[in-house]
Design an enzyme around this catalytic site. Structure first.
Site, PDB file in Angstrom:
ATOM      1  N   ARG A   1      20.333  38.992  29.351  1.00  0.00           N
ATOM      2  CA  ARG A   1      19.061  38.298  29.635  1.00  0.00           C
ATOM      3  C   ARG A   1      17.954  38.692  28.661  1.00  0.00           C
ATOM      4  NH1 ARG A   1      19.348  38.325  36.185  1.00  0.00           N
ATOM      5  NH2 ARG A   1      20.370  36.312  36.346  1.00  0.00           N
TER       6      ARG A   1
ATOM      7  N   GLY B   1      20.555  29.926  40.363  1.00  0.00           N
ATOM      8  CA  GLY B   1      19.890  29.063  41.340  1.00  0.00           C
ATOM      9  C   GLY B   1      19.108  27.942  40.683  1.00  0.00           C
TER      10      GLY B   1
ATOM     11  N   LYS C   1      31.381  28.139  49.120  1.00  0.00           N
ATOM     12  CA  LYS C   1      30.855  27.382  50.268  1.00  0.00           C
ATOM     13  C   LYS C   1      30.452  25.959  49.937  1.00  0.00           C
ATOM     14  CE  LYS C   1      29.134  31.157  53.024  1.00  0.00           C
ATOM     15  NZ  LYS C   1      27.945  31.806  53.556  1.00  0.00           N
TER      16      LYS C   1
ATOM     17  N   GLY D   1      25.297  29.826  40.292  1.00  0.00           N
ATOM     18  CA  GLY D   1      25.995  30.818  41.128  1.00  0.00           C
ATOM     19  C   GLY D   1      26.820  31.773  40.288  1.00  0.00           C
TER      20      GLY D   1
HETATM   21  P1  AMP Z   1      29.902  30.480  44.458  1.00  0.00           P
HETATM   22  O1  AMP Z   1      28.858  31.552  44.278  1.00  0.00           O
HETATM   23  O2  AMP Z   1      29.658  29.548  45.579  1.00  0.00           O
HETATM   24  O3  AMP Z   1      30.213  29.789  43.160  1.00  0.00           O
HETATM   25  O4  AMP Z   1      31.232  31.251  44.933  1.00  0.00           O
HETATM   26  C1  AMP Z   1      31.899  32.170  44.134  1.00  0.00           C
HETATM   27  C2  AMP Z   1      32.852  32.968  44.990  1.00  0.00           C
HETATM   28  O5  AMP Z   1      33.805  32.106  45.569  1.00  0.00           O
HETATM   29  C3  AMP Z   1      33.647  33.989  44.204  1.00  0.00           C
HETATM   30  O6  AMP Z   1      33.267  35.276  44.605  1.00  0.00           O
HETATM   31  C4  AMP Z   1      35.088  33.696  44.574  1.00  0.00           C
HETATM   32  O7  AMP Z   1      35.857  34.856  44.842  1.00  0.00           O
HETATM   33  C5  AMP Z   1      34.942  32.875  45.826  1.00  0.00           C
HETATM   34  N1  AMP Z   1      36.121  32.050  46.087  1.00  0.00           N
HETATM   35  C6  AMP Z   1      36.693  31.124  45.291  1.00  0.00           C
HETATM   36  N2  AMP Z   1      37.811  30.637  45.844  1.00  0.00           N
HETATM   37  C7  AMP Z   1      37.977  31.249  47.027  1.00  0.00           C
HETATM   38  C8  AMP Z   1      38.962  31.180  48.066  1.00  0.00           C
HETATM   39  N3  AMP Z   1      39.986  30.367  47.966  1.00  0.00           N
HETATM   40  N4  AMP Z   1      38.787  31.980  49.142  1.00  0.00           N
HETATM   41  C9  AMP Z   1      37.734  32.815  49.230  1.00  0.00           C
HETATM   42  N5  AMP Z   1      36.773  32.936  48.292  1.00  0.00           N
HETATM   43  C10 AMP Z   1      36.890  32.161  47.189  1.00  0.00           C
END
Ligand code: AMP
Length: 397
Positions: free
Chosen positions: A35, A378, A199, A355
């Site tokens: 950064r 974000g 999510k 993210g």
């Molecule tokens: P995000 O911040 O929403 O992009 O989520 C990233 C996180 O999603 C990472 O820490 C991954 O380990 C998690 N992730 C991806 N696929 C899976 C899965 N099948 N089950 C649980 N966590 C997951």
């Protein structure tokens, strides 16, 4: 867009809002200075012009009740000093007399760093008095903190009101905005979005905004299982948001009505527990046995995604396709990352951000193959949602 590239800043005293919110190790050392380095082109351009610079940033989440040693920007001042090869004045008080004095004394070519802006509650509250105090230190305002552009804070947005004819985007901010505008409004088709991560709830607005823009939507990662369950599949103990099943159906319906091809995983690499060394097996995504959880996309899915990516001219990638932090479940993310790199190599345009996506790309060594990697988690997501970012609007208006 008014950027610093179009002006000369000789003898100006420029307040530059940066994002120096870097991670620290146990011994207090900076563990990743990306950064800081990303702000250097802006800092160098202004210094080359003959300006004096007052750099400002937040760091972490202090209480907002004054100085806290654990959140001091002192190590960042020393680090900038070594990167620039010139002294960085660091008054070290939490916005009192020493800061005002040092700012007054600053000469062209000199650099000063203020203490952590979040030592003062007014920063995150968007307080006009604190913004006025900051504004009084310089005569020009530059915002280069894309990572904080979605916040209407004193130093990211409110302060700009004190510089009606004298506010500019820094080079990093300008690069981010140009790329995001290109992606959302001028992408070459076929345009494919690859959306993964944990999510659905954090991606709903992005998905809605993309429905009118993309030709293909690939859904992977943990969020895919909410879609699979919503359409009647068995997902074992996979990650799911039971309160978002209806939302998932609505999203599927919206994309279908708009004629977007939506591709969900057909097979999944499961584990009997959330552990790199768990038992593994690959099963159809809609028939995951009880007691097993989906951790990564399977080979058939990888092939299906690959076929779509091969035809794509533009790709937006947000969110890993599996639990990439565990080696045994990182393969889907790695292989799809490589396919996205191939799109770039064929002359297409590829973008990653939001993210955890950048962490995945860094960890798996995929950075070189991507046209544009956003520095704003974000902030990038909110831009992709179609929202106006306060830090951007404050410069534009
Ligand atoms: P995000 O911040 O929403 O992009 O989520 C990233 C996180 O999603 C990472 O820490 C991954 O380990 C998690 N992730 C991806 N696929 C899976 C899965 N099948 N089950 C649980 N966590 C997951």
């Amino acid at each position: 867009m008014k950027t610093i590239a179009q002006a000369d800043f000789k003898n100006r005293k420029v307040l530059v809002r940066c994002d120096f919110n870097v991670p620290f190790g146990k011994a207090g050392e900076i563990t990743d200075d990306t950064r800081i380095k990303e702000c250097l082109p802006t800092i160098r351009k202004l210094l080359d012009d003959g300006a004096s610079l007052i750099l400002m940033s937040h760091l972490g989440r202090p209480a907002g009740t004054g100085y806290e040693a654990a959140f001091s920007l002192a190590p960042v001042a020393r680090h900038i000093e070594s990167l620039l090869g010139r002294k960085v004045v660091f008054p070290g008080d939490a916005f009192e007399d020493a800061t005002v004095k040092a700012a007054k004394a600053l000469q062209p070519g000199e650099v000063m760093l203020l203490e952590n802006l979040r030592f003062i509650k007014g920063e995150t509250k968007g307080d006009e008095e604190f913004a006025r105090y900051l504004a009084s230190l310089g005569d020009t305002y530059v915002n280069d903190a894309f990572g904080a552009a979605h916040r209407a804070h004193a130093s990211t947005a409110v302060i700009a009101g004190f510089f009606p004819g004298n506010k500019y985007f820094g080079l990093l901010m300008a690069h981010e905005i140009e790329n995001l505008e290109k992606l959302l409004h001028h992408a070459e088709h076929p345009f494919t979005a690859v959306i993964g991560g944990a999510k659905v709830s954090s991606k709903i607005d992005v998905l809605k905004n993309l429905a009118d823009k993309v030709d293909n939507l690939i859904i992977g990662g943990g969020m895919a299982y909410t879609f699979v369950k919503a359409t009647g599949g068995s997902i074992g103990t996979s990650l799911v948001e039971d309160d978002k099943l209806d939302t998932a159906l609505e999203i599927l319906d919206t994309f279908k009505r708009k004629g977007v091809r939506l591709i969900l995983p057909v097979d999944t690499l499961c584990a009997d527990r959330f552990d790199n060394d768990a038992e593994r097996k690959t099963v159809p995504t809609d028939a995951i046995p009880d007691g097993w959880m989906g951790m990564d996309i399977g080979q058939e899915t990888i092939a299906a995604y690959e076929a779509v990516l091969k035809e794509s001219r533009s790709v937006l990638w947000n969110g890993p396709l599996g639990v990439f932090e565990m080696e045994n479940f990182s393969r889907g993310t790695l292989q799809i990352g490589r396919c996205i790199g191939d799109v770039t190599a064929r002359g297409g345009y590829t973008a990653v951000g939001g993210g955890d996506s950048v962490a995945a790309v860094n960890r798996l060594g995929l950075t070189k193959g991507i046209s544009y990697i956003s520095t704003g988690g974000g902030a990038m997501l909110e831009y992709l949602e179609g929202k106006k970012l306060p830090g951007v609007e404050a410069i534009l208006n």
